[in-house]
Design a protein around this motif. Structure first.
Motif, PDB file in Angstrom:
ATOM      1  N   PRO A 146      -1.762   3.754 -40.211  1.00 37.30           N
ATOM      2  CA  PRO A 146      -2.936   3.675 -39.327  1.00 37.30           C
ATOM      3  C   PRO A 146      -2.666   2.856 -38.076  1.00 37.30           C
ATOM      4  N   SER A 157      -5.278  -2.695 -33.904  1.00 35.25           N
ATOM      5  CA  SER A 157      -4.148  -2.208 -34.690  1.00 35.25           C
ATOM      6  C   SER A 157      -3.304  -3.381 -35.175  1.00 35.25           C
ATOM      7  N   LEU A 192      -5.016  -5.082 -38.173  1.00 31.84           N
ATOM      8  CA  LEU A 192      -4.775  -4.371 -39.426  1.00 31.84           C
ATOM      9  C   LEU A 192      -3.502  -4.868 -40.085  1.00 31.84           C
ATOM     10  N   ASN A 219      -2.082   2.898 -47.495  1.00 33.81           N
ATOM     11  CA  ASN A 219      -2.620   3.299 -46.202  1.00 33.81           C
ATOM     12  C   ASN A 219      -3.050   4.744 -46.137  1.00 33.81           C
ATOM     13  N   ASN A 260      -9.464   5.045 -47.132  1.00 33.52           N
ATOM     14  CA  ASN A 260      -9.114   4.062 -46.125  1.00 33.52           C
ATOM     15  C   ASN A 260      -9.029   4.670 -44.725  1.00 33.52           C
ATOM     16  N   LEU A 283     -11.172   3.565 -41.404  1.00 35.48           N
ATOM     17  CA  LEU A 283     -10.618   3.241 -40.084  1.00 35.48           C
ATOM     18  C   LEU A 283     -11.307   4.058 -39.008  1.00 35.48           C
ATOM     19  N   LEU A 289     -10.304  -1.975 -47.828  1.00 40.22           N
ATOM     20  CA  LEU A 289     -10.883  -2.001 -46.492  1.00 40.22           C
ATOM     21  C   LEU A 289     -12.408  -2.017 -46.517  1.00 40.22           C
TER      22      LEU A 289
END
Lengths: 661, 302, 214
Positions: B172, B296, B299, C3, C8, C12, C124
């Motif tokens: 991500p 970012s 994260l 991830n 998740n 995001l 998350l």
């Protein structure tokens, strides 16, 4: 040490000799004053060089009749580092001033000016070599006073005198905190000798923090750190340019010296000391550079840029303290090196820029950017040197500015890429903000160069500007050459900074001594860059051939009669960043008539960007204080009996107090 | 040595192709035939052969703009890996040097523009320095993400083989970084949502208005320099998207060249489908990108 | 942290939409974004708790309300009152965005320090939930128009929904349904009130409402 005394002697001699010729023989006074300053600085430079090379420290001590005082001096790596930049800038300033003081308004009393100039250098030398608290304070006050007299050089201008008073007030309020520090430190250690201050390292954390805050406020007001910077943007423009260079390049740094020297006696403090310095530093940097972008006065703009650079130095030093406590020796060493190198570099390029600004004023007769323009064509040498200074201050290769910033970034990256959670968060934010500051420096410098040097002249005086004499040019050229040398050979910078670091953080100095690859690489890259530029230039020359280049008017999009009044002005250049980025609390006041009827009248446009800290915080505060204090005016009865009563009652009270003990 | 030559060959030889591909994509989208792929080569060649006219107002700064603008991307290219072909020059902390190197180019382009004394070019210069100032933190944040993932502060390693595993562990973040760097490529090279290279109204331009007064070989160098800048910054994005290595130098080179052409097509698509932003929206978008790149990073921080 | 877990990735996306909402002035786009955000959130129970009857109902209900019904009503409302942009926020878009990012960063760092049970550690859900709540708050604080206020409530509710997701197993269906129903009523009321305000005062600024306080 002998050489240093020779320098002392020359400065005193110069100070005395310069007043002898009086007003009539101004040239002789200038020659004597600047000559002895130059000679003294040369001797001093050798002494500083020796101090940097020699291991250990040289000390000297004479008894002094003052209670608690002794004329003790100490020349070690840290002192020598600051002496180096003092004498380089002092030398360039004296050479420059020899020509600068001849012309214009400053002609009236060159003799007295040179007395103060010599004494200022002398007192700064004493400040960075003093090893006794009382001597330090004495030299510190001399420095403040002599620089005050230099600031009010044009004492018939209200603006200059006001700037001088603000400066004197700020610096004395700061000195009060230093007095408090030395008095309590002296009481704890039993002597004002720096050597006996070693006992301060036994202090508990809260007491040590108190001492640290005293130092921070006391020296901060001199260094121009963020909330106490208010005197700086007024004082620098008022002083003659070589004095601005000396004040901005060196004098504000003596405060950093004091902070480093005296906080080294304190125990290694808790992490929040470093965090506090970092916070003040980054706020000051952002604030300073934003205000610099809003000024139309070239020297005011440069003065705000000094606030910004002091912020960056403080940020680096704060990060050094922070990382040292938190056990990141590598990041700490890089941050310390970055701070010291940036300090040295800033002394070089900022004095270069101030001298350059002085030359531009000399040529165009104004400090207003909007009255300059087209000076690159008329003053090519000054123009070239200012571009060099602008590149250096924007931290662009191949000049020295990048080296200091590189180390600071490197320190932040070292911990920012390893730590996680909140500990890693702050270095990363700082990197982003520092990058933002870097981008804004570029805006400020392209603005100064683009408005003052490029384009068409914006005033009749600017159109007639001519290059000044060789002393001014050569002083600037020497500084520019040093800037370039620093960029091409960063190893020197690192070694010098390493020597200064030995005293305040020995473990950082050992790490720095082992760091040799990085500065070499930076030097090689700078040289490669020059090679690439040269190659591109040769290619262009080859394609262009030998035929002369025809010249024509600038393309005005079909409009045939462009005038300089139509080109971008200093305000319009920063209009976009101002509306898009700057905080609204800094919003300068603009006054213009927008409404246009059928028969529009003449319109005027006014723009001012006063310092928000001065206008919104300090002025109201002092006004309030004055109101409160005016209540005590009743005590001034003006009758002898009342005063006698005061004296009598004071005596009684004292007796009672003594009796109590 | 071979790497150095290959690097320079790719940079000098391939970079003018990108504007050609972008132009062709846009033309095809608009239903036109468009100029040939090699149009940029023709233009640059033609300009190098032409005479030169300069403004009476200008000084050496004006001439320095194109020279520095050409030299900087060449040196910067040597710090960047082209696909799996590693960078000829690399040292710890070169990412800082890389960023400030482009600052140098910007300094001279903006100063050169101011040197003409024209208000249009002053306008362009002011816009250029402002927008780039806002893009700079984005570049730093994106680089830090990569530095954290690779544990190195050299561009060559940051964009090196470690990327492949990084995509598995921190996908991500990397997606966001790709997006942010793509925006940087667009803004630094004056592509459409930020600046329209094809507009014919001086008031709306940024980069084009700064070079109005350059002509002949000067202008040729500017075009060439701009193409190389696009190539160098684009190479970062392409490397991020194609992190792997085939082990074969020829295949790697082809993969990289294909990636660059694909990037040009994507830029062409963006330009065809989007309108230029209002000028005051541009800083907002740039701040947004900056915050995205910061996010970012967040994260990764946990 | 895995991830590539689809849940998740969706979370995001939710954060990215938060940023967009804080930075955009176009109401139409904002409403659509909230709709997409709601739609995405409604998929979460399926990923988290599998295709059980409970989660299917929860997802379906949320999708219908958050993704379709409420946005539809809001879009109709702005069509009727002819407004397209939030013109004068109390705080500019860039400062709001900055605050939003800081809040998001804070949420991420703070949630690492919460004493959570093992399966929720490093997930998350908590930080994204907190960040979305903060976004909703910011939206409510900084915007003037009644419609953007309504959007702020919706984003706020989305944040609560993300939190609720972690508890969905333990939470009775009725509570969740009640939340959604409340919201629907709120939007109805808001729509009616807005319509009335617009007719009476021909403006949509909530500032004008404060003159009614006495």
């Amino acid at each position: 040490m002998t050489l240093l005394f020779a320098a002392f002697f020359l400065f005193i001699l110069g100070a005395l000799l310069a007043v002898i010729p009086g007003r009539t023989a101004a040239r002789a006074a200038t020659l004597l004053g600047s000559g002895s300053a130059i000679l003294g600085c040369l001797f001093g430079l050798i002494a500083a060089g020796q101090g940097l090379i020699a291991e250990g420290a040289e000390t000297f001590s004479l008894p002094w009749s003052m209670p608690g005082g002794a004329f003790s001096l100490r020349l070690d790596g840290l002192s020598a580092f600051f002496l180096l930049l003092l004498f380089i800038v002092g030398l360039a300033g004296a050479l420059y001033g020899a020509e600068y003081m001849k012309g214009g308004r400053e002609r009236r009393r060159p003799g007295l000016h040179w007395t103060w100039y010599n004494l200022l250098i002398l007192s700064m030398t004493l400040v960075v070599t003093a090893a006794n608290g009382l001597l330090f304070l004495f030299a510190w006050e001399c420095m403040s006073l002599t620089s005050f007299f230099l600031v009010i050089n044009e004492y018939d201008l209200t603006e200059a005198v006001e700037a001088g008073w603000t400066y004197l007030l700020a610096t004395h309020l700061g000195a009060a905190f230093l007095f408090a520090f030395f008095l309590s430190a002296g009481a704890l250690s039993g002597s004002l000798e720096f050597a006996s201050f070693q006992v301060l390292s036994q202090l508990t954390a809260p007491v040590a923090s108190g001492f640290f805050l005293l130092l921070l406020v006391g020296f901060g007001s001199k260094a121009g750190i963020f909330p106490f910077h208010v005197w700086l943007p007024d004082a620098h423009p008022a002083a003659p340019s070589h004095v601005s260079a000396l004040m901005s390049g060196v004098m504000v740094k003596t405060a950093i010296y004091g902070l480093l020297r005296l906080s080294a006696f304190l125990p290694v403090g808790p992490a929040w000391w470093g965090s506090l310095l970092m916070a003040i530093g980054i706020i000051g940097a952002l604030f300073g550079i934003t205000m610099a972008a809003l000024q139309r006065d070239i020297k005011r703009s440069l003065a705000y840029s000094t606030v910004e650079n002091i912020g960056i130095i403080l940020l680096a030093l704060g990060f050094w303290m922070h990382s040292r406590v938190n056990g990141h020796p590598l990041a700490a060493a890089f941050a310390l090196a970055g701070g010291l190198i940036h300090l040295l570099n800033h002394a070089l390029f900022k004095s270069l820029l101030f001298l350059g600004a002085g030359s531009l004023m000399h040529g165009s007769g104004s400090r207003n950017l909007n009255r300059m323009g087209g000076l690159m064509r008329r003053m090519p040498v000054t123009g070239l040197l200012i571009v060099c200074g602008g590149l250096a201050i924007s931290a662009l290769p191949p000049f020295n500015g990048l080296i200091g910033e590189w180390f600071i970034y490197r320190a932040l990256l070292e911990s920012g890429t390893v730590l996680s959670g909140l500990a890693g968060f702050f270095p990363l934010v700082l990197i982003g903000l520092l990058a933002l500051v870097g981008g804004m420096v570029l805006i400020v410098m392209t603005r100064i160069i683009g408005i003052a040097l490029a384009g068409e002249p914006r005033s009749p005086e600017a159109a007639k500007a001519r290059e000044a004499g060789w002393p001014m040019g050569s002083a600037m050229a020497a500084l520019a050459l040093l800037c370039l040398t620093g960029g091409l050979m960063p190893v020197f910078l690192l070694q010098v900074a390493g020597r200064a670091a030995t005293l305040i953080d020995p473990s950082a100095a050992t790490i720095l001594a082992g760091t040799t690859m990085a500065p070499w690489w930076l030097g090689i890259m700078a040289i490669l860059l020059l090679v690439c530029i040269l190659a591109a230039y040769l290619f262009l020359r080859w394609r262009q051939g030998r035929t002369p280049v025809p010249a024509s008017a600038t393309w005005g999009c079909g409009f045939a009669f462009p005038s300089s009044r139509m080109s971008y002005s200093a305000e319009s250049f920063t209009e976009l960043p101002q509306s898009a980025m700057f905080c609204s609390c800094l919003q300068p006041s603009t006054e213009d008539g927008r409404e246009i009827g059928f028969f529009p009248e003449a319109r005027r446009f006014a723009f001012a960007a006063p310092d928000p800290m001065l206008t919104r915080v300090f002025k109201p505060f002092f006004r309030w204080a004055a109101e409160v204090c005016s209540g005590f005016r009743g005590l001034q009865a003006g009758q002898l009996h009342v005063y006698l009563l005061y004296i009598f009652s004071a005596t009684i009270l004292l007796l009672v107090w003594v009796g109590q003990r | 040595m071979l790497e150095l030559l290959l690097h320079l060959f790719l940079l000098l030889g391939l970079s003018p192709l990108l504007p050609g591909v972008i132009g062709k994509t846009k033309a095809l989208f608009a239903g036109r035939t468009g100029p040939p792929f090699l149009q940029s080569y023709y233009d640059i060649w033609k300009l190098f052969g032409k005479g030169l006219v300069i403004s009476r107002t200008t000084t050496w700064v004006f001439r320095a703009g194109p020279v520095v603008g050409l030299a900087v991307p060449v040196l910067a290219a040597l710090l960047v890996p082209f696909g799996a072909i590693s960078a000829p020059l690399s040292f710890t902390g070169d990412l800082i040097f890389f960023v400030y190197l482009f600052g140098l180019a910007r300094f001279f382009t903006a100063s050169a523009a101011m040197d003409t004394g024209s208000s249009f070019e002053g306008m362009g210069a002011a816009r250029e320095v402002t927008f780039s100032c806002l893009a700079e933190p984005t570049v730093f944040f994106s680089f830090i993400v990569l530095a954290r993932l690779s544990g190195s502060l050299a561009l060559d390693t940051m964009f090196g083989p470690a990327l492949y595993t990084a995509w598995q562990s921190a996908g991500p973040s990397l997606i966001l970084v790709v997006a942010c760097l793509f925006v940087v490529v667009l803004v630094e090279n004056c592509r459409i949502p930020f600046d329209d290279p094809n507009t014919h109204l001086e008031l709306t331009m940024i980069h084009e208005v700064m070079v109005l007064d350059h002509s002949g070989p000067d202008f040729g160098m500017i075009l060439y320099g701009a193409a190389m800048k696009l190539f160098v910054l684009g190479a970062l994005v392409v490397r991020l998207v194609f992190p792997g290595s085939t082990g074969n130098l020829l295949l790697d080179t082809l993969l990289f060249a294909g990636g660059m052409l694909l990037l040009a097509v994507v830029i062409g698509l963006v330009e065809s489908t989007m309108a230029r932003l209002r000028l005051l929206r541009v800083p907002q978008l740039l701040v947004g990108t900056m915050l995205l790149s910061f996010f970012s990073l967040i994260l990764l921080l946990r | 942290m895995d991830n590539y877990n689809p849940a998740n990735m969706l979370l995001l996306l939710v954060i990215l939409f938060n940023f967009f909402l804080l930075g955009s002035s176009r109401l139409n786009a904002c409403i659509r974004t909230v709709a997409i955000q709601g739609g995405i959130l409604s998929l979460l129970p399926l990923f988290l708790h599998g295709f059980s009857g409970h989660s299917l109902i929860l997802a379906g209900g949320a999708f219908l309300l958050k993704g379709i019904a409420i946005p539809f009503l809001l879009l109709r409302a702005i069509r009727q009152v002819h407004i397209r942009r939030e013109m004068e926020p109390l705080l500019g878009y860039v400062p709001t965005l900055l605050l939003g990012t800081l809040a998001t960063a804070g949420a991420f760092i703070f949630s690492d320090r919460l004493p959570l049970i093992e399966i929720h550690r490093g997930s998350l859900f908590i930080p994204v939930g907190l960040a979305t709540l903060a976004t909703g708050f910011l939206m409510l604080i900084t915007r003037r128009k009644a419609i953007t206020q309504a959007l702020g409530y919706l984003i706020f509710e989305n944040g609560v929904f993300i939190f609720g997701m972690l508890l969905a197993e333990a939470m009775p269906l009725m509570v969740e349904a009640g939340v959604l129903l409340d919201l629907l009523v709120a939007v109805f009321v808001m729509g009616i009130v807005m319509h009335q305000i617009n007719r009476e005062f021909s403006t949509m600024n909530t500032d004008q409402l404060s003159s009614l306080r006495e």
